[in-house]
Design a protein around this motif. Structure first.
Motif, short mmCIF file in Angstrom:
data_model
loop_
_atom_site.label_atom_id
_atom_site.label_comp_id
_atom_site.label_asym_id
_atom_site.label_seq_id
_atom_site.Cartn_x
_atom_site.Cartn_y
_atom_site.Cartn_z
N ILE A 121 1.81 -4.56 -0.90
CA ILE A 121 1.60 -3.98 -2.32
C ILE A 121 0.14 -3.86 -3.10
O ILE A 121 0.07 -2.98 -3.74
CB ILE A 121 2.50 -5.22 -3.33
CG1 ILE A 121 3.89 -5.30 -3.03
CG2 ILE A 121 2.20 -4.99 -4.83
CD1 ILE A 121 4.69 -6.29 -3.71
N GLU A 122 -0.62 -4.86 -2.45
CA GLU A 122 -2.07 -4.48 -2.94
C GLU A 122 -2.55 -2.93 -2.46
O GLU A 122 -2.95 -2.28 -3.12
CB GLU A 122 -2.95 -5.52 -2.11
CG GLU A 122 -4.30 -4.99 -2.72
CD GLU A 122 -5.38 -6.27 -1.83
OE1 GLU A 122 -6.60 -6.36 -2.41
OE2 GLU A 122 -5.13 -7.00 -0.87
N ARG A 123 -2.19 -2.68 -1.16
CA ARG A 123 -2.59 -1.50 -0.45
C ARG A 123 -2.00 -0.36 -1.08
O ARG A 123 -2.67 0.76 -1.37
CB ARG A 123 -2.54 -1.47 1.05
CG ARG A 123 -2.73 -0.14 1.72
CD ARG A 123 -2.45 -0.57 3.30
NE ARG A 123 -1.03 -0.45 3.34
CZ ARG A 123 -0.53 -1.51 3.93
NH1 ARG A 123 -1.49 -2.56 4.13
NH2 ARG A 123 0.69 -1.44 4.23
N SER A 124 -0.79 -0.58 -1.32
CA SER A 124 0.07 0.81 -1.69
C SER A 124 0.30 1.05 -3.38
O SER A 124 0.49 1.91 -3.95
CB SER A 124 1.52 0.63 -1.19
OG SER A 124 1.51 0.69 0.08
N LEU A 125 0.11 -0.32 -4.16
CA LEU A 125 0.32 -0.08 -5.63
C LEU A 125 -0.99 -0.52 -6.29
O LEU A 125 -1.47 0.12 -7.31
CB LEU A 125 1.39 -0.85 -5.88
CG LEU A 125 2.76 -0.59 -5.34
CD1 LEU A 125 3.70 -1.48 -6.02
CD2 LEU A 125 3.12 0.72 -5.80
N VAL A 126 -1.53 -1.58 -5.97
CA VAL A 126 -2.66 -2.30 -6.94
C VAL A 126 -3.86 -1.37 -6.84
O VAL A 126 -4.69 -1.15 -7.69
CB VAL A 126 -2.87 -3.64 -6.34
CG1 VAL A 126 -4.05 -4.44 -7.12
CG2 VAL A 126 -1.69 -4.61 -6.52
N ARG A 127 -4.03 -0.95 -5.66
CA ARG A 127 -5.52 0.11 -5.65
C ARG A 127 -5.11 1.57 -6.01
O ARG A 127 -6.11 2.11 -6.08
CB ARG A 127 -5.91 -0.18 -4.37
CG ARG A 127 -6.14 -1.42 -3.59
CD ARG A 127 -6.46 -1.10 -2.12
NE ARG A 127 -6.81 -2.63 -1.49
CZ ARG A 127 -7.21 -2.64 -0.25
NH1 ARG A 127 -7.47 -1.73 0.47
NH2 ARG A 127 -7.61 -3.88 0.28
N ARG A 128 -3.94 1.73 -6.51
CA ARG A 128 -4.00 3.04 -6.86
C ARG A 128 -3.58 3.40 -8.18
O ARG A 128 -3.11 2.66 -8.99
CB ARG A 128 -2.49 3.70 -6.10
CG ARG A 128 -2.73 3.66 -4.77
CD ARG A 128 -1.66 4.41 -3.97
NE ARG A 128 -1.88 4.52 -2.56
CZ ARG A 128 -1.08 5.18 -1.65
NH1 ARG A 128 0.08 5.66 -2.12
NH2 ARG A 128 -1.36 5.31 -0.33
N PRO A 129 -4.37 4.58 -8.94
CA PRO A 129 -4.06 4.71 -10.42
C PRO A 129 -2.82 5.06 -10.76
O PRO A 129 -2.15 6.08 -10.38
CB PRO A 129 -5.10 5.72 -10.62
CG PRO A 129 -5.35 6.48 -9.38
CD PRO A 129 -4.90 5.39 -8.18
N ALA A 130 -2.42 4.47 -11.91
CA ALA A 130 -1.32 4.76 -12.60
C ALA A 130 -1.24 4.60 -13.93
O ALA A 130 -2.31 3.84 -14.68
CB ALA A 130 0.02 3.87 -12.07
N ALA A 131 -0.24 4.92 -14.75
CA ALA A 131 -0.42 4.96 -16.28
C ALA A 131 -0.34 3.65 -16.76
O ALA A 131 0.51 2.90 -16.29
CB ALA A 131 0.46 5.85 -17.07
#
Length: 438
Positions: free
Chosen positions: A177-187
């Motif tokens: 989850i850190e690699r795929s979501l937490v580090r990526r920009p979202a609204a």
């Protein structure tokens, strides 16, 4: 409207002739655009580099932001000097970047990254090539980009996934989850839960600006019904005014009221529909007045509204005041399907008198498209078999951007795979299913 963050250059491949560009005194330089780029010829009277130049004005440059200047060039004579400069467009002509290259007879792509020391809406890009001899410079694919995927969409440090990770560092799903979501920009979504919308937006946008990055913001106050959680039209307008004041003069990419126009037909009366349209139009005008915001209205998705009808709704809601509209927010259609739908809307908007409208696509959960194994369109609420789409980046297929607008891993409500989860609740189960695509 200021140049949008992303590619700041208009007509950088010269496919629209010389539109958007200017050239120096014709005694020193002449130009032609045969369809393969720009051909700029310096005369023998151009003794200095700056005597023969072409350029583009009114570029928005922000201090501390990372930019990349790139272009492809060659010359009719090997050893030709070309100076590329991004600077203030008036005295004292302070440069943000000033590079000189030596051109050969074959096309070469040049790329220069820099951090802007300038804070101006009157930036100027010039290419200078006077050298006391008749020489033609061939130029194409000119781009000046900021906040691309590699340079700075802001990553929300307090996203729902980040908060879950902080509370569950030893969970076996944590690294994924850190690699795929937490580090990526979202609204980040702002709505009725923000008790002080001005202060909350000010804090968030300021944090992004301090990093020279572009925040993606979703304003969601209507929640699908009338003026939503605002008690009156006046209260909604006040909320929008406060949101605009929170963003102020700093860069932001703003998505306005998902579902507001897509669900217009669900309202019971013409008066209610007119009220909704008027409130979106108010938001469009208020946000369009911000000097560094790039704004997109709700454009629905392929199964919500016919393109011709959506174009009419967007026109009535003031899309001409902003950059364009967003499609697929919270939905699952593949990028090519979304771009086809959006292009049909833009074509109809052009027919209605609103040309040059841009669009963005929500790719947060569309990696597997919207069809199930039987070829049926999946239900909108936490369906199985979906996957993360392309992370926030410059767009393809005519889109300005591909963006994670819906926050992946957050529940759509107590339904589908999210049974028992209130809307907006982060679920590691939903997150893992999106990461793995099952």
């Amino acid at each position: 409207m200021p140049a949008r963050y992303g590619d700041l250059i208009t007509n950088g491949s010269f496919t629209n002739g010389f539109t958007g560009w200017w050239s120096a005194d014709p005694a020193y330089v002449t130009t032609a655009t045969p369809g393969t780029g720009l051909e700029a010829t310096a005369t023998t009277d151009a003794a200095n580099l700056s005597d023969a130049q072409v350029g583009q004005d009114n570029l928005l440059l922000r201090p501390g932001c990372r930019y990349t200047l790139s272009f492809t060039a060659r010359a009719s004579q090997s050893g030709t000097t070309l100076r590329a400069q991004v600077a203030i467009g008036a005295a004292p002509w302070t440069p943000a970047i000033d590079k000189t290259v030596t051109l050969g007879l074959g096309d070469t792509c040049y790329t220069f990254a820099f951090t802007s020391p300038l804070d101006t809406a009157t930036g100027r890009l010039t290419f200078q090539f006077g050298q006391s001899t008749a020489v033609t410079v061939y130029l194409t694919e000119v781009r000046l980009t900021c906040s691309t995927v590699g340079e700075g969409f802001y990553v929300d440090p307090d996203s729902s996934a980040a908060r879950w990770l902080a509370a569950n560092p030893d969970d076996p799903r944590a690294k994924k989850i850190e690699r795929s979501l937490v580090r990526r920009p979202a609204a980040r979504w702002f709505g009725a839960w923000n008790e002080d919308i001005k202060a909350d937006l000010d804090t968030y946008v300021a944090a992004a600006a301090a990093k020279g990055q572009l925040p993606i913001i979703t304003l969601y106050k209507m929640s699908g019904q009338g003026s939503g959680s605002a008690p009156s039209q006046e209260a909604y307008r006040s909320w929008i005014d406060a949101a605009a004041a929170g963003i102020a003069d700093r860069p932001a990419l703003v998505i306005v009221e998902p579902d507001s126009l897509a669900q217009l037909g669900n309202l019971p009366t013409d008066a209610a529909r007119a009220e909704r349209t008027g409130l979106v139009a108010y938001a469009a005008e208020a946000l369009a007045a911000l000097p560094a915001a790039t704004v997109y209205l709700d454009g629905g998705h392929t199964t919500s509204t016919r393109p011709t009808e959506m174009a009419t709704r967007l026109r009535d809601a003031g899309v001409a005041h902003v950059r364009g509209f967003a499609v697929n927010v919270g939905n699952f259609d593949a990028v090519d399907v979304c771009c086809t739908y959006a292009t049909q809307i833009t074509s109809e908007l052009t027919r209605l008198g609103d040309p040059d409208t841009g669009f963005v696509v929500d790719t947060s959960r569309n990696g597997n498209g919207a069809m199930d194994a039987e070829g049926q369109h999946v239900d909108w609420c936490n369906p199985a078999g979906r996957r993360l789409g392309v992370a926030s980046s410059i767009g393809v297929g005519g889109a300005d951007y591909l963006l994670w607008i819906k926050v992946p891993g957050d529940s759509d409500g107590s339904c589908g795979l999210g049974e028992g989860l209130p809307v907006g609740t982060f679920s590691p189960l939903l997150a893992e299913r999106l990461i793995d695509g099952w």
